[in-house]
Design a protein around this motif. Structure first.
Motif, PDB file in Angstrom:
ATOM      1  N   PRO A   1       5.574   3.907  -5.257  1.00  9.41           N
ATOM      2  CA  PRO A   1       4.844   3.455  -4.068  1.00  9.41           C
ATOM      3  C   PRO A   1       3.343   3.442  -4.327  1.00  9.41           C
ATOM      4  O   PRO A   1       2.824   4.292  -5.050  1.00  9.41           O
ATOM      5  N   GLN A   2       2.661   2.468  -3.740  1.00 10.63           N
ATOM      6  CA  GLN A   2       1.227   2.358  -3.948  1.00 10.63           C
ATOM      7  C   GLN A   2       0.503   2.185  -2.618  1.00 10.63           C
ATOM      8  O   GLN A   2       1.049   1.612  -1.680  1.00 10.63           O
ATOM      9  N   ARG A   3      -0.719   2.693  -2.571  1.00  8.01           N
ATOM     10  CA  ARG A   3      -1.612   2.448  -1.447  1.00  8.01           C
ATOM     11  C   ARG A   3      -2.571   1.354  -1.886  1.00  8.01           C
ATOM     12  O   ARG A   3      -3.297   1.519  -2.866  1.00  8.01           O
ATOM     13  N   VAL A   4      -2.564   0.228  -1.175  1.00  7.60           N
ATOM     14  CA  VAL A   4      -3.365  -0.923  -1.599  1.00  7.60           C
ATOM     15  C   VAL A   4      -4.303  -1.353  -0.478  1.00  7.60           C
ATOM     16  O   VAL A   4      -3.953  -1.293   0.709  1.00  7.60           O
ATOM     17  N   LEU A   5      -5.483  -1.769  -0.853  1.00  8.49           N
ATOM     18  CA  LEU A   5      -6.435  -2.332   0.093  1.00  8.49           C
ATOM     19  C   LEU A   5      -6.370  -3.848  -0.047  1.00  8.49           C
ATOM     20  O   LEU A   5      -6.725  -4.401  -1.087  1.00  8.49           O
TER      21      LEU A   5
ATOM     22  N   LEU B   1     -12.042   4.799  -1.695  1.00  5.14           N
ATOM     23  CA  LEU B   1     -11.517   4.579  -3.044  1.00  5.14           C
ATOM     24  C   LEU B   1     -10.548   5.681  -3.460  1.00  5.14           C
ATOM     25  O   LEU B   1      -9.576   5.428  -4.180  1.00  5.14           O
ATOM     26  N   ARG B   2     -10.801   6.916  -3.003  1.00  3.51           N
ATOM     27  CA  ARG B   2      -9.856   8.000  -3.312  1.00  3.51           C
ATOM     28  C   ARG B   2      -8.505   7.773  -2.641  1.00  3.51           C
ATOM     29  O   ARG B   2      -7.481   8.291  -3.093  1.00  3.51           O
ATOM     30  N   ASP B   3      -8.506   7.000  -1.554  1.00  3.38           N
ATOM     31  CA  ASP B   3      -7.297   6.808  -0.755  1.00  3.38           C
ATOM     32  C   ASP B   3      -6.453   5.628  -1.217  1.00  3.38           C
ATOM     33  O   ASP B   3      -5.396   5.367  -0.645  1.00  3.38           O
ATOM     34  N   ILE B   4      -6.892   4.889  -2.230  1.00  2.00           N
ATOM     35  CA  ILE B   4      -6.146   3.703  -2.648  1.00  2.00           C
ATOM     36  C   ILE B   4      -5.859   3.738  -4.150  1.00  2.00           C
ATOM     37  O   ILE B   4      -6.557   4.388  -4.925  1.00  2.00           O
ATOM     38  N   ASP B   5      -4.789   3.031  -4.527  1.00  2.00           N
ATOM     39  CA  ASP B   5      -4.434   2.895  -5.935  1.00  2.00           C
ATOM     40  C   ASP B   5      -4.993   1.609  -6.529  1.00  2.00           C
ATOM     41  O   ASP B   5      -5.320   1.565  -7.717  1.00  2.00           O
ATOM     42  N   GLN B   6      -5.024   0.549  -5.711  1.00  2.00           N
ATOM     43  CA  GLN B   6      -5.548  -0.715  -6.211  1.00  2.00           C
ATOM     44  C   GLN B   6      -5.998  -1.584  -5.048  1.00  2.00           C
ATOM     45  O   GLN B   6      -5.690  -1.303  -3.880  1.00  2.00           O
ATOM     46  N   VAL B   7      -6.725  -2.655  -5.394  1.00  3.88           N
ATOM     47  CA  VAL B   7      -7.217  -3.616  -4.407  1.00  3.88           C
ATOM     48  C   VAL B   7      -6.542  -4.958  -4.655  1.00  3.88           C
ATOM     49  O   VAL B   7      -6.409  -5.401  -5.807  1.00  3.88           O
ATOM     50  N   LEU B   8      -6.109  -5.598  -3.573  1.00  3.59           N
ATOM     51  CA  LEU B   8      -5.558  -6.949  -3.641  1.00  3.59           C
ATOM     52  C   LEU B   8      -6.543  -7.900  -2.978  1.00  3.59           C
ATOM     53  O   LEU B   8      -6.917  -7.703  -1.818  1.00  3.59           O
ATOM     54  N   LEU B   9      -6.988  -8.911  -3.706  1.00  9.96           N
ATOM     55  CA  LEU B   9      -7.866  -9.937  -3.146  1.00  9.96           C
ATOM     56  C   LEU B   9      -7.019 -11.165  -2.830  1.00  9.96           C
ATOM     57  O   LEU B   9      -6.420 -11.771  -3.726  1.00  9.96           O
ATOM     58  N   SER B  10      -6.952 -11.534  -1.564  1.00  7.56           N
ATOM     59  CA  SER B  10      -6.118 -12.650  -1.138  1.00  7.56           C
ATOM     60  C   SER B  10      -6.801 -13.992  -1.401  1.00  7.56           C
ATOM     61  O   SER B  10      -8.020 -14.119  -1.254  1.00  7.56           O
ATOM     62  N   SER B  11      -6.018 -14.991  -1.743  1.00 10.22           N
ATOM     63  CA  SER B  11      -6.563 -16.330  -1.987  1.00 10.22           C
ATOM     64  C   SER B  11      -6.941 -17.050  -0.693  1.00 10.22           C
ATOM     65  O   SER B  11      -7.541 -18.120  -0.736  1.00 10.22           O
ATOM     66  N   GLU B  12      -6.574 -16.470   0.461  1.00 13.62           N
ATOM     67  CA  GLU B  12      -6.974 -17.019   1.751  1.00 13.62           C
ATOM     68  C   GLU B  12      -7.014 -15.898   2.793  1.00 13.62           C
ATOM     69  O   GLU B  12      -6.363 -14.870   2.590  1.00 13.62           O
TER      70      GLU B  12
END
Length: 260
Positions: free
Chosen positions: A150-154, A200-211
């Motif tokens: 499981p991951q926490r993602v922004l 940043l401590r609360d997330i594993d990675q960032v997702l940048l959406s194309s829209e």
């Protein structure tokens, strides 16, 4: 038989409906169900399938609708969405459009009710049922597929200001299918935020959406250097477009999960 939309309004079957869709993802769905010949109007954001919708008149955007253009098209049915369309605009259109079909999918399985609603009202039940069977099969395959941890993602949807999604969104519930969660940044569904050490401590990675913001790989590289966390570009249509796009969207999620 009548079919009930999200507001509880009942709609009779209408095989000869003249439809204006103000919802890009539902325009695509109606085309997939074979209803393009009955679509008399669409927004400029209704871009799929491109080779079909180019012949359907545009009636403005999802929020800046051209009321008079719609009046001249004389639709019998208007398809709208609670999130995407403004209520005052819809109220104006309701003065001369006999049937307003209101939608509001908030989780992946809501696509089944949405597709059955469109299939029932516009008399393409067989195609709708076939789509629903395929979607159920994809959900079942995803549920049994191997998943990473499981991951926490922004999940970022905008820049300047930076904006993300809350847990009370369709996108967050799509991510939940693969065990990914989003941080709690308040009650607003699409909150703005500031980068901070605590975030940043609360997330594993960032997702940048194309829209809706057109993030690119250049943004990915720059942000990774800035925050020191993994960043990847994701297809916003696959994550946020309900209706027919949700079917390949489930497969897309499976790919994200497999890649970790």
């Amino acid at each position: 038989m009548n079919y009930t939309d999200i507001l509880g309004t009942q709609h009779a079957a209408a095989p000869n409906a003249r439809i204006v869709s103000l919802v890009p993802s539902i325009t695509e769905l109606l085309c997939e169900l074979g209803l393009a010949p009955q679509l008399v109007g669409r927004t400029g954001f209704c871009i799929h399938p491109a080779d079909v919708v180019r012949d359907i008149p545009k009636v403005g955007g999802t929020k800046d609708v051209n009321i008079e253009k719609i009046r001249k098209l004389a639709p019998t049915h208007l398809v709208v969405n609670i999130d995407e369309n403004e209520k005052p605009t819809v109220d104006q259109l309701a003065q001369f459009v006999p049937n307003i079909v209101v939608t509001h999918p908030i989780e992946p399985r809501d696509n089944l009710d949405l597709v059955r609603l469109m299939g029932g009202i516009f008399c393409v039940q067989e195609k709708a049922d076939a789509w629903c069977r395929a979607f159920e099969a994809e959900l079942a395959a995803l549920a049994t597929a191997p998943k990473g941890r499981p991951q926490r993602v922004l999940y970022c949807i905008w820049k300047d200001p930076w904006m993300t999604i809350s847990r009370d969104t369709y996108i967050a519930r799509m991510l939940a299918l693969i065990g990914w969660s989003v941080p709690d940044i308040g009650a607003v569904r699409y909150p703005s935020f500031q980068w901070s050490d605590a975030l940043l401590r609360d997330i594993d990675q960032v997702l940048l959406s194309s829209e809706p913001y057109r993030f690119t790989e250049e943004h990915v590289d720059a942000l990774e250097r800035q925050i020191g966390k993994p960043v990847q570009l994701v297809d916003g249509e696959m994550m946020s477009w309900y209706g027919s796009r949700a079917l390949p969207g489930i497969r897309y999620l499976q790919g994200l999960a497999a890649a970790g």
